[in-house]
Scaffold this motif. Structure first.
Motif, mmCIF file in Angstrom:
data_model
loop_
_atom_site.group_PDB
_atom_site.id
_atom_site.type_symbol
_atom_site.label_atom_id
_atom_site.label_comp_id
_atom_site.label_asym_id
_atom_site.label_seq_id
_atom_site.Cartn_x
_atom_site.Cartn_y
_atom_site.Cartn_z
ATOM 1 N N ARG A 1 0.830 -1.196 0.000
ATOM 2 C CA ARG A 1 0.000 0.000 0.000
ATOM 3 C C ARG A 1 0.874 1.258 0.000
ATOM 4 O O ARG A 1 2.042 1.226 0.365
ATOM 5 N N ARG B 1 1.017 -4.027 -6.299
ATOM 6 C CA ARG B 1 0.534 -2.789 -5.688
ATOM 7 C C ARG B 1 -0.966 -2.621 -5.900
ATOM 8 O O ARG B 1 -1.636 -1.980 -5.092
ATOM 9 N N GLY C 1 -2.858 -4.218 -2.846
ATOM 10 C CA GLY C 1 -2.539 -3.826 -1.479
ATOM 11 C C GLY C 1 -3.740 -3.631 -0.579
ATOM 12 O O GLY C 1 -3.821 -4.207 0.516
ATOM 13 N N GLU C 2 -4.684 -2.820 -0.997
ATOM 14 C CA GLU C 2 -5.838 -2.537 -0.141
ATOM 15 C C GLU C 2 -6.693 -3.782 0.075
ATOM 16 O O GLU C 2 -7.225 -4.004 1.173
ATOM 17 N N ALA D 1 -5.054 -6.022 2.705
ATOM 18 C CA ALA D 1 -4.742 -5.412 3.998
ATOM 19 C C ALA D 1 -5.332 -6.136 5.205
ATOM 20 O O ALA D 1 -4.658 -6.288 6.239
#
Length: 417
Positions: free
Chosen positions: A212, A303, A306-307, A310
């Motif tokens: 992130r 990338r 990432g969220e 999480a």
């Protein structure tokens, strides 16, 4: 005997567990079992080590048998762990070419799955093998030796399919010292644009991130003790103020010594000290490999995840490894990049998250670590290994009745999808 792996995410289904303290006891166990698999240090995260019959532990077979300084080799029993072997070698003025991040793992298990350390100039741990002794279904010993046996490159990373490995001879090098430094906040732009410069900056380089934001959490440099000090800044990252753990929020004191303080190779190349629980403990690990030239693209792809990752991702690690000629090693295609994931121990959520990662990395020629959790179709994995047919033939010749095969080997190697 504990019936789960070390992280607690996998429970072994084998109906019988045995221990062997000698080659003779291994031979007896093989002779009397319909199915048998060796259980190493229990650091795998899937069913690769499980058995339809007997799970055989070689933990008591942990001796260093000989050290040949002239040949630069060490011969060990099949149950020894890297931490014990490394300390022995250091005491004699010798070292291994590489180590994984965990000194707790068994040598034979790491070799069988092509487990790696880090370093653009060094291969995975299996590449140090000079020879290995395997107990056959008939109870005799078959030796595979580099430079002598045509099937040697197929027998090293063998997933346990050729039989219990009771002895290994490994290459050694003169003892050396390492200084470890950690830098935080490495900009992704600097990593992508200067991928080779970052990953080749030390003997071993690891980049930790949760994918992130605009920067990776930290980059760990393990350099020869006499290498130049990079100073307070590294490609836009700044020197850490104190000991750092790969998993944010965890105690850095359990990690190997940082802050540029030089020390023995075996106390710096791993991330974690031998006397502590490695990594986080209650976790699930996954790792994928792509060719070295695809490293920047891998970072760009990850990338985008990432969220989404999480809630379950504790940390991820990027490392580079040299190529090799071992049939079932990811290095058989040449130098490669490993993207490692340490997830929270939520199997349902992890299994739900992996297919999207695997699909997005597919154009890069992704392949999984044999001993970690993945959802790639077996036929897709097999397609990545151009010599898997030769390995199948070797396994059938060495073990024609399939005594050393289990569900994992049948599924991933023999096509019982």
């Amino acid at each position: 005997m504990t019936r789960t792996n070390w992280a607690g995410n996998y429970t072994y289904r084998a109906p019988a567990f045995r221990e062997a303290g000698s080659v003779a006891e291994v031979q007896e166990a093989v002779a009397t079992a319909r199915q048998v698999r060796v259980l190493g240090s229990r650091h795998s995260f899937n069913d690769i080590a499980d058995s339809d019959g007997v799970l055989l532990s070689l933990e008591r077979m942990d001796a260093v048998l000989s050290l040949d300084e002239g040949a630069r080799t060490v011969t060990v029993e099949g149950g020894i762990r890297y931490g014990a072997l490394a300390a022995h070698l250091h005491g004699k003025g010798w070292a291994l070419p590489n180590l994984a991040s965990l000194p707790h793992i068994s040598v034979a298990g790491a070799v069988a799955t092509a487990t790696h350390g880090s370093g653009s100039a060094v291969g995975n741990l299996a590449t140090a093998v000079r020879a290995l002794d395997v107990v056959t279904p008939w109870g005799d010993i078959r030796t595979f030796e580099r430079g002598r046996d045509a099937d040697f490159a197929g027998a090293v990373v063998a997933l346990g399919a050729l039989g219990p490995v009771v002895r290994l001879t490994l290459d050694i090098v003169p003892d050396f010292a390492i200084a470890q430094r950690v830098f935080t906040g490495l900009p992704f732009a600097a990593l992508i644009d200067g991928f080779d410069a970052v990953m080749d900056a030390a003997r071993s380089v690891s980049v930790f991130t949760d994918w992130r934001g605009d920067a990776a959490g930290s980059v760990w440099l393990k350099a020869d003790a006499d290498a130049a000090d990079p100073g307070a800044e590294f490609h836009g990252a700044t020197a850490a103020a104190g000991p750092t753990h790969p998993v944010p929020g965890q105690d850095g004191a359990v990690c190997t010594v940082q802050m540029g303080e030089a020390g023995p190779w075996h106390e710096r190349l791993p991330h974690f000290r031998m006397g502590f629980t490695p990594s986080h403990g209650a976790e699930i690990q996954t790792e994928y490999f792509v060719p070295r030239e695809e490293g920047p693209r891998l970072i760009e792809v990850m990338r985008t995840h990432g969220e989404r990752l999480a809630p379950i991702l504790m940390t991820s690690e990027i490392r580079t490894v040299a190529g090799d000629d071992l049939w079932l090693s990811p290095g058989h295609r040449g130098p490669y990049v490993g993207a490692h994931f340490t997830f929270r121990r939520d199997a349902e959520a992890v299994l739900a998250a992996l297919p999207a990662i695997e699909a997005d990395l597919a154009p890069l020629g992704v392949m999984p670590h044999w001993g970690k959790v993945f959802t790639m179709a077996p036929h897709t994995v097999r397609e990545r290994y151009r010599r898997i047919g030769e390995f199948r033939a070797l396994a059938e010749d060495t073990d024609p009745e399939g005594r050393f095969r289990n569900a994992f080997v049948r599924r991933m190697v023999f096509g019982a999808d």
